[in-house]
Design a protein around this motif. Structure first.
Motif, PDB file in Angstrom:
ATOM      1  N   ASN A 400     -32.141   6.457  48.857  1.00 44.92           N
ATOM      2  CA  ASN A 400     -30.920   6.187  48.086  1.00 44.92           C
ATOM      3  C   ASN A 400     -30.559   7.430  47.264  1.00 44.92           C
ATOM      4  OD1 ASN A 400     -28.876   5.190  46.443  1.00 44.92           O
ATOM      5  ND2 ASN A 400     -29.832   3.161  46.309  1.00 44.92           N
ATOM      6  N   LYS A 401     -29.487   8.116  47.670  1.00 43.93           N
ATOM      7  CA  LYS A 401     -29.124   9.396  47.049  1.00 43.93           C
ATOM      8  C   LYS A 401     -28.741   9.284  45.579  1.00 43.93           C
ATOM      9  CE  LYS A 401     -27.794  12.068  51.107  1.00 43.93           C
ATOM     10  NZ  LYS A 401     -26.748  12.919  51.710  1.00 43.93           N
ATOM     11  N   LYS A 402     -28.345   8.087  45.162  1.00 43.14           N
ATOM     12  CA  LYS A 402     -27.917   7.957  43.752  1.00 43.14           C
ATOM     13  C   LYS A 402     -29.097   8.150  42.780  1.00 43.14           C
ATOM     14  CE  LYS A 402     -28.208   2.951  42.844  1.00 43.14           C
ATOM     15  NZ  LYS A 402     -27.436   1.758  42.472  1.00 43.14           N
ATOM     16  N   TYR A 403     -30.317   8.083  43.298  1.00 42.44           N
ATOM     17  CA  TYR A 403     -31.489   8.283  42.441  1.00 42.44           C
ATOM     18  C   TYR A 403     -32.033   9.717  42.488  1.00 42.44           C
ATOM     19  CZ  TYR A 403     -31.601   3.212  42.002  1.00 42.44           C
ATOM     20  OH  TYR A 403     -31.271   1.904  41.746  1.00 42.44           O
ATOM     21  N   GLU A 404     -31.341  10.608  43.229  1.00 42.42           N
ATOM     22  CA  GLU A 404     -31.793  11.998  43.322  1.00 42.42           C
ATOM     23  C   GLU A 404     -31.767  12.701  41.967  1.00 42.42           C
ATOM     24  OE1 GLU A 404     -29.611  14.005  46.416  1.00 42.42           O
ATOM     25  OE2 GLU A 404     -31.334  13.829  47.774  1.00 42.42           O
ATOM     26  N   LYS A 405     -30.902  12.221  41.082  1.00 40.45           N
ATOM     27  CA  LYS A 405     -30.826  12.811  39.739  1.00 40.45           C
ATOM     28  C   LYS A 405     -32.152  12.685  38.998  1.00 40.45           C
ATOM     29  CE  LYS A 405     -29.010   8.478  37.872  1.00 40.45           C
ATOM     30  NZ  LYS A 405     -27.879   7.789  37.227  1.00 40.45           N
ATOM     31  N   ASN A 406     -32.988  11.683  39.388  1.00 37.47           N
ATOM     32  CA  ASN A 406     -34.294  11.504  38.746  1.00 37.47           C
ATOM     33  C   ASN A 406     -35.279  12.611  39.113  1.00 37.47           C
ATOM     34  OD1 ASN A 406     -33.141   9.144  37.908  1.00 37.47           O
ATOM     35  ND2 ASN A 406     -34.419   7.782  39.146  1.00 37.47           N
ATOM     36  N   LEU A 407     -34.947  13.393  40.171  1.00 33.32           N
ATOM     37  CA  LEU A 407     -35.890  14.397  40.682  1.00 33.32           C
ATOM     38  C   LEU A 407     -35.562  15.809  40.213  1.00 33.32           C
ATOM     39  CD1 LEU A 407     -36.132  13.161  44.403  1.00 33.32           C
ATOM     40  CD2 LEU A 407     -37.412  12.354  42.420  1.00 33.32           C
ATOM     41  N   LEU A 408     -34.661  15.935  39.247  1.00 30.01           N
ATOM     42  CA  LEU A 408     -34.207  17.264  38.814  1.00 30.01           C
ATOM     43  C   LEU A 408     -35.344  18.124  38.282  1.00 30.01           C
ATOM     44  CD1 LEU A 408     -30.830  16.335  37.054  1.00 30.01           C
ATOM     45  CD2 LEU A 408     -31.153  17.441  39.287  1.00 30.01           C
ATOM     46  N   CYS A 409     -36.384  17.505  37.751  1.00 24.92           N
ATOM     47  CA  CYS A 409     -37.478  18.299  37.163  1.00 24.92           C
ATOM     48  C   CYS A 409     -38.439  18.846  38.214  1.00 24.92           C
ATOM     49  CB  CYS A 409     -38.261  17.440  36.159  1.00 24.92           C
ATOM     50  SG  CYS A 409     -39.298  16.199  36.940  1.00 24.92           S
ATOM     51  N   ILE A 410     -38.305  18.392  39.458  1.00 26.99           N
ATOM     52  CA  ILE A 410     -39.254  18.793  40.499  1.00 26.99           C
ATOM     53  C   ILE A 410     -38.659  19.922  41.333  1.00 26.99           C
ATOM     54  CG2 ILE A 410     -40.545  18.029  42.535  1.00 26.99           C
ATOM     55  CD1 ILE A 410     -40.572  15.228  41.375  1.00 26.99           C
ATOM     56  N   ASP A 411     -39.382  21.014  41.383  1.00 27.45           N
ATOM     57  CA  ASP A 411     -39.001  22.155  42.233  1.00 27.45           C
ATOM     58  C   ASP A 411     -39.293  21.748  43.678  1.00 27.45           C
ATOM     59  OD1 ASP A 411     -38.715  24.472  43.632  1.00 27.45           O
ATOM     60  OD2 ASP A 411     -39.894  25.706  42.257  1.00 27.45           O
ATOM     61  N   GLU A 412     -38.229  21.610  44.479  1.00 26.62           N
ATOM     62  CA  GLU A 412     -38.385  21.113  45.855  1.00 26.62           C
ATOM     63  C   GLU A 412     -39.358  21.951  46.676  1.00 26.62           C
ATOM     64  OE1 GLU A 412     -35.380  20.345  49.540  1.00 26.62           O
ATOM     65  OE2 GLU A 412     -34.760  19.500  47.598  1.00 26.62           O
ATOM     66  N   TRP A 474     -45.388  20.102  35.333  1.00 28.08           N
ATOM     67  CA  TRP A 474     -44.717  19.245  34.349  1.00 28.08           C
ATOM     68  C   TRP A 474     -45.434  19.328  32.986  1.00 28.08           C
ATOM     69  CZ3 TRP A 474     -46.790  14.504  32.304  1.00 28.08           C
ATOM     70  CH2 TRP A 474     -45.886  13.769  31.532  1.00 28.08           C
ATOM     71  N   ILE A 475     -46.768  19.342  33.009  1.00 28.34           N
ATOM     72  CA  ILE A 475     -47.559  19.487  31.778  1.00 28.34           C
ATOM     73  C   ILE A 475     -47.287  20.842  31.145  1.00 28.34           C
ATOM     74  CG2 ILE A 475     -49.913  19.785  30.868  1.00 28.34           C
ATOM     75  CD1 ILE A 475     -49.436  16.898  31.372  1.00 28.34           C
ATOM     76  N   HIS A 476     -47.314  21.893  31.964  1.00 30.70           N
ATOM     77  CA  HIS A 476     -47.126  23.266  31.482  1.00 30.70           C
ATOM     78  C   HIS A 476     -45.758  23.439  30.818  1.00 30.70           C
ATOM     79  CE1 HIS A 476     -47.553  27.604  31.297  1.00 30.70           C
ATOM     80  NE2 HIS A 476     -46.373  27.744  31.897  1.00 30.70           N
ATOM     81  N   GLU A 477     -44.749  22.705  31.308  1.00 32.75           N
ATOM     82  CA  GLU A 477     -43.383  22.845  30.787  1.00 32.75           C
ATOM     83  C   GLU A 477     -43.115  21.900  29.605  1.00 32.75           C
ATOM     84  OE1 GLU A 477     -40.943  22.272  34.228  1.00 32.75           O
ATOM     85  OE2 GLU A 477     -41.199  24.352  34.924  1.00 32.75           O
ATOM     86  N   GLY A 478     -44.177  21.277  29.086  1.00 33.94           N
ATOM     87  CA  GLY A 478     -44.027  20.482  27.864  1.00 33.94           C
ATOM     88  C   GLY A 478     -44.054  18.981  28.052  1.00 33.94           C
ATOM     89  N   ALA A 479     -44.279  18.518  29.283  1.00 35.27           N
ATOM     90  CA  ALA A 479     -44.379  17.071  29.562  1.00 35.27           C
ATOM     91  C   ALA A 479     -43.154  16.316  29.048  1.00 35.27           C
ATOM     92  CB  ALA A 479     -45.663  16.490  28.976  1.00 35.27           C
ATOM     93  N   ASP A 480     -41.990  16.641  29.621  1.00 29.46           N
ATOM     94  CA  ASP A 480     -40.733  15.996  29.240  1.00 29.46           C
ATOM     95  C   ASP A 480     -40.818  14.496  29.556  1.00 29.46           C
ATOM     96  OD1 ASP A 480     -38.148  15.090  28.917  1.00 29.46           O
ATOM     97  OD2 ASP A 480     -37.200  16.733  30.014  1.00 29.46           O
ATOM     98  N   THR A 481     -40.654  13.648  28.526  1.00 31.51           N
ATOM     99  CA  THR A 481     -40.801  12.199  28.712  1.00 31.51           C
ATOM    100  C   THR A 481     -39.723  11.614  29.629  1.00 31.51           C
ATOM    101  OG1 THR A 481     -39.575  11.853  26.660  1.00 31.51           O
ATOM    102  CG2 THR A 481     -41.968  11.798  26.529  1.00 31.51           C
ATOM    103  N   SER A 482     -38.611  12.317  29.793  1.00 27.62           N
ATOM    104  CA  SER A 482     -37.551  11.831  30.692  1.00 27.62           C
ATOM    105  C   SER A 482     -38.051  11.771  32.138  1.00 27.62           C
ATOM    106  CB  SER A 482     -36.323  12.740  30.628  1.00 27.62           C
ATOM    107  OG  SER A 482     -35.827  12.818  29.310  1.00 27.62           O
TER     108      SER A 482
END
Length: 903
Positions: A400-412, A474-482
């Motif tokens: 479901n492409k509408k949830y792709e916004k949730n993956l912004l923190c992950i370097d593909e 994710w930890i190294h970048e400050g563990a963003d709770t979002s």
């Protein structure tokens, strides 16, 4: 009819003072409304067994200031068509009781400054407060009114509602609010068939649409006068009350009664099995009518107004016991405004697929279509995938492409590198994105079992490497709770990480105020299932000082135990760490270059370290510059955590002593003879041997020197494998065996971590228990720090009702028993020396959800006696110590005052 033994209806006491007892019962039953229905039942019993005494009591009450009891007894006389009933006096009592009820209402909603209850004012005589009272000056400045709440200063004088008049809007508001706060109003309703005032009050109450009132009216008619629930229901039908009103009333009350104080005998009654069975039978017998009600939006809105009330009712309605089968009712809830109610309905629909399938197919609802799609996907997943291509096709269909916004923190680019298990093919990135996307949609962190089928096609090491890298970035970048969901796959699937690293990160988040993030990590860790993850959770629940974290850890541990279908206590037994130390207290640590053997003594200190390469003893490992980091980490882990584990196991053993927990011989050997730490502890205690019929056979001492048991007379004893062992308790021992045990321990110079043979002196006295509720300490003043010192000893945790702290609770999963300790003023107490009031204590059977329920209260004089005695002994001792400290302080203050005065 059962007799409840109120002393008001008993002549067994020598020098019995009837007037004094009326005053006590009036305060306990009428003003505080404790055990009101019980009182009504017992009054009925006394009328049948000792009518002369009943008449004497009734006559005494005529001349007293009492209202509630008099109205109860008058109602009984009227029901029995007894000419002794005095309606003239009863009418006056109705007016007086309404005055008292109005005082309570006015005090509660219009108070300016509360000046204390009558019990706390020291000098009162004929309602005069003398000038030496410390509140005298304050009282002079305000308009003062005496009420059931005591003396208070009011906004303005007021006139209570008179039942002879037509009520205005304020009067109706007063009656409506009083229905929820003051049960005395129902005593007036007992006379509705005989008094115009009472009948008018009943009509007003029915017009308020107060659903609590309908249930109470049924209970009063049924329980008070020994008629059936059906007859009680017919009585309400005479007032044009519909079945839908009754159903709404029951649904409202179903959940509400589990959240109010267990002082309330109405609440106790509503958990009566007969009462609940009657209502569910009523619904099933009128199933078509009930289904049609769900076609009305107005009805649905009314019953689902509060999900906390409706969901427990819905779950019970579709339980195996009640087995209501309507799919129409369930599916109508899919459009409900409340997300919680929709989720509850979906959960039941998923459990009843066969019954719901055809009805769901006929619905033009997105949620219904989504449910059917999930069922279809589940079938595909369970059947398995032929190859990687079919797996990828499945992902494409459900992506479901509408949830792709949730993956912004992950370097593909970090999602490359996962390969298939058998063919070593590269897994397309879209599959890894789909996995993270599904985890990002979770409200609570847990393992998504359906994804396990996909992951089972991966080379597991390549998969873990990728999710570990994503987590660490994710930890190294400050563990963003979002984007905290990023940690779920790693914490769920990784099995090689060290306890120190995970605990350190969670502790770091706690100390920096990121409690919610730490809680989230613990919940995710609970789905891992590895021994390491469970040790982490168990360690945190016992050693972290942060209450929220401890609570989350306990809940997480509980969920794992439930998933494994064993008790938490049994799970704790299975994961006791041994740190790889053998029974001689040694462990070998080695890397590619070095090998060391560490030796621990019985105090669990590292006694010596042998360098196996040079065959020489050394003091430290620090001098080896090129030592492998993993070896050093393992050494420090043993050094830092073994004593913490030892202390934790001591606490568990003390709980086992209190509960009388028993181990099979096989389990006992696994725990206590194969683990160095537990072997040391086993050697310190006296053990009791039970046969398969629970009969005590012997009290024994274990010796770790030869791995054998000895009697208290120091004779070797062979144990049958069918028997069980428990820590010996003086509660179950003769004086002779207690003395022998003490002598044995002394002779061997054993220093026990707690005094196993401590004499447990506690006994209930007459009047300490009412209806299995311990009232021994009711209204006793204690300092908050008294209970803080008990928290660790008894493993207590704060008890909440509606987000308010109402006391403490103890839940012991090994015997499925809970303890609820009610304390008044806990929600406002801050400092250690703040005074709180003791309420009551109840012991109850713990159900699967571990929620307190009145129907599960047990008799503390007949059930789990060993546990009850230890709990009450500890509480009683702390209260006595608290009282002695206060007494000493007061004595010192009085002495200092006398010295000052003399000067």
């Amino acid at each position: 009819m059962e007799k409840f033994n109120s002393s008001l209806f008993s002549r067994r006491y020598e020098g019995y003072n009837l007037e004094k007892e009326i005053c006590i019962i009036n305060r306990g039953i009428v003003e505080n409304d404790i055990y009101a229905l019980d009182f009504l039942r017992e009054a009925n019993y006394t009328y049948g067994k000792d009518r002369d005494y009943f008449y004497t009591l009734y006559s005494k009450l005529e001349k007293s200031n009492n209202c509630g009891i008099y109205l109860i007894l008058t109602a009984i006389l009227l029901k029995k068509r007894d000419e002794k009933a005095n309606m003239k006096i009863a009418e006056k009592k109705i007016d007086l009781l309404m005055q008292k009820i109005y005082d309570s209402y006015y005090a509660k909603y219009n108070i300016v400054e509360h000046l204390g209850t009558p019990n706390s004012i020291t000098v009162i005589n004929d309602d005069i407060i003398y000038e030496d009272d410390k509140r005298y000056e304050l009282i002079k400045r305000f308009h003062v009114k005496k009420s059931a709440f005591g003396y208070f200063s009011a906004l303005k004088p007021y006139t209570p509602y008179n039942l002879k008049k037509t009520p205005n809007s304020n009067d109706i508001l007063f009656i409506k609010k009083s229905l929820l706060t003051n049960y005395r109003i129902y005593y007036i309703l007992l006379l509705a068939e005989y008094s115009k005032k009472a009948k008018r009050l009943l009509n007003i109450i029915l017009k308020t649409n107060n659903y609590k009132a309908l249930i109470y009216l049924i209970l009063i008619e049924k329980e008070g006068f020994n008629i059936t629930y059906k007859e009680s229901l017919d009585y309400l039908n005479e007032f044009d009350i519909t079945l839908s009103d009754i159903i709404i009333s029951y649904i409202f009350f179903y959940s509400y009664n589990d959240r109010i104080s267990y002082y309330d005998s109405f609440a106790v009654q509503i958990k009566n099995k007969e009462f609940n069975n009657f209502f569910y039978s009523l619904i099933k017998d009128n199933s078509d009518y009930f289904e049609n009600l769900f076609s009305s939006k107005n009805f649905i809105n009314r019953i689902t107004k509060n999900s906390k009330n409706f969901i427990p009712f819905l779950n019970e309605l579709y339980s195996k016991e009640v087995n209501f089968s309507s799919s129409k009712v369930l599916c109508s809830l899919l459009e409900n405004k409340s997300k919680k109610i929709r989720q509850a309905a979906i959960k039941i629909i998923n459990r009843k697929k066969k019954e719901s399938y055809e009805y769901l197919k006929g619905l033009d609802s997105d949620l219904a279509k989504d449910i059917l799609k999930k069922w279809k996907n589940k079938k595909i997943i369970n059947s398995g995938f032929k190859d990687i291509n079919t797996l990828v096709n499945f992902v494409h269909k459900n992506y479901n492409k509408k949830y792709e916004k949730n993956l912004l923190c992950i370097d593909e680019s970090m999602l490359y590198g996962v390969v298939s298990k058998d063919t070593n093919q590269n897994i397309p990135v879209i599959v890894m994105k789909y996995i993270y996307m599904e985890y990002s949609r979770l409200k609570n962190p847990t393992k998504i079992k359906d994804l396990d089928k996909l992951i089972s096609y991966f080379d597991f090491n390549s998969f873990v490497t990728v999710i570990k890298n994503v987590y660490e970035k994710w930890i190294h970048e400050g563990a963003d709770t979002s984007y905290k969901y990023v940690m779920i796959p790693y914490l769920v699937y990784e099995n090689e990480y060290k306890i120190d690293n995970v605990v350190y990160k969670i502790k770091e988040w706690c100390e920096s105020g990121r409690i919610s993030l730490a809680n989230y990590a613990i919940s995710a860790l609970a789905s891992n299932g590895s021994i390491n993850s469970l040790i982490v959770i168990d360690y945190i629940s016992s050693n972290f000082k942060y209450f929220q974290i401890k609570n989350t850890s306990k809940l997480a541990f509980k969920s794992v135990a439930k998933r494994l279908n064993i008790s938490e206590d049994k799970l704790s037994d299975k994961i006791i760490p041994d740190f790889g130390i053998d029974l001689n207290g040694t462990k070998t640590l080695k890397d590619d270059n070095y090998s060391f053997t560490i030796h621990l003594n019985e105090k669990l200190d590292i006694d010596k370290i042998l360098d196996n390469n040079t065959n020489k003893y050394i003091n430290k490992l620090d001098k080896y510059s090129n030592l492998d980091k993993n070896l050093l980490d393992e050494f420090n882990s043993i050094k830092n955590h073994i004593k913490i584990s030892y202390k934790f196991q001591i606490n568990r053993l003390y709980k086992a002593l209190m509960t009388g927990k028993r181990w099979t011989i096989e389990d006992w050997k696994d725990i206590f003879t194969n683990n160095y730490i537990m072997n040391i502890l086993a050697d310190m205690f006296i053990w009791t041997l039970y046969n398969k019929n629970d009969k005590i056979l012997k009290h024994l001492k274990y010796s770790r020197n030869d791995n054998s048991f000895y009697t208290l007379d120091n004779e070797k004893y062979k144990i049958n494998k069918q028997y069980q062992l428990s820590l010996a308790s003086p509660i179950e021992m003769s004086k002779e065996d207690i003395e022998k045990s003490k002598a044995f321990i002394s002779k061997l110079k054993i220093k026990q971590p707690f005094n196993q043979m401590q004499e447990i002196k506690f006994h209930f006295k007459e009047g300490d228990i009412k209806e299995n509720i311990i009232v021994k300490y009711r209204n006793k003043e204690v300092k908050i720090k008294t209970f803080k010192s008990l928290i660790d000893t008894l493993d207590m945790e704060l008890d909440y009702e509606n987000s308010y702290i109402v006391g403490y609770k103890i839940i012991d999963s090994s015997i499925s028993v809970g303890v609820k300790i009610n304390l008044i003023g806990m929600d406002t107490a801050i400092e250690d020396n703040d005074i709180i009031l003791f309420g009551d204590i109840v012991f109850y059977k713990v159900d699967a959800n571990e929620t307190f329920s009145y129907k599960n209260i047990i008799d503390p004089t007949t059930s789990n006696l060993r546990y009850v005695n230890y709990i009450m002994f500890n509480i009683d001792n702390h209260i006595k110590k608290n009282a002695n400290k206060i007494k000493k302080i007061e004595t010192t203050q009085n002495r200092n005052r006398r010295i000052t005065d003399s000067k």
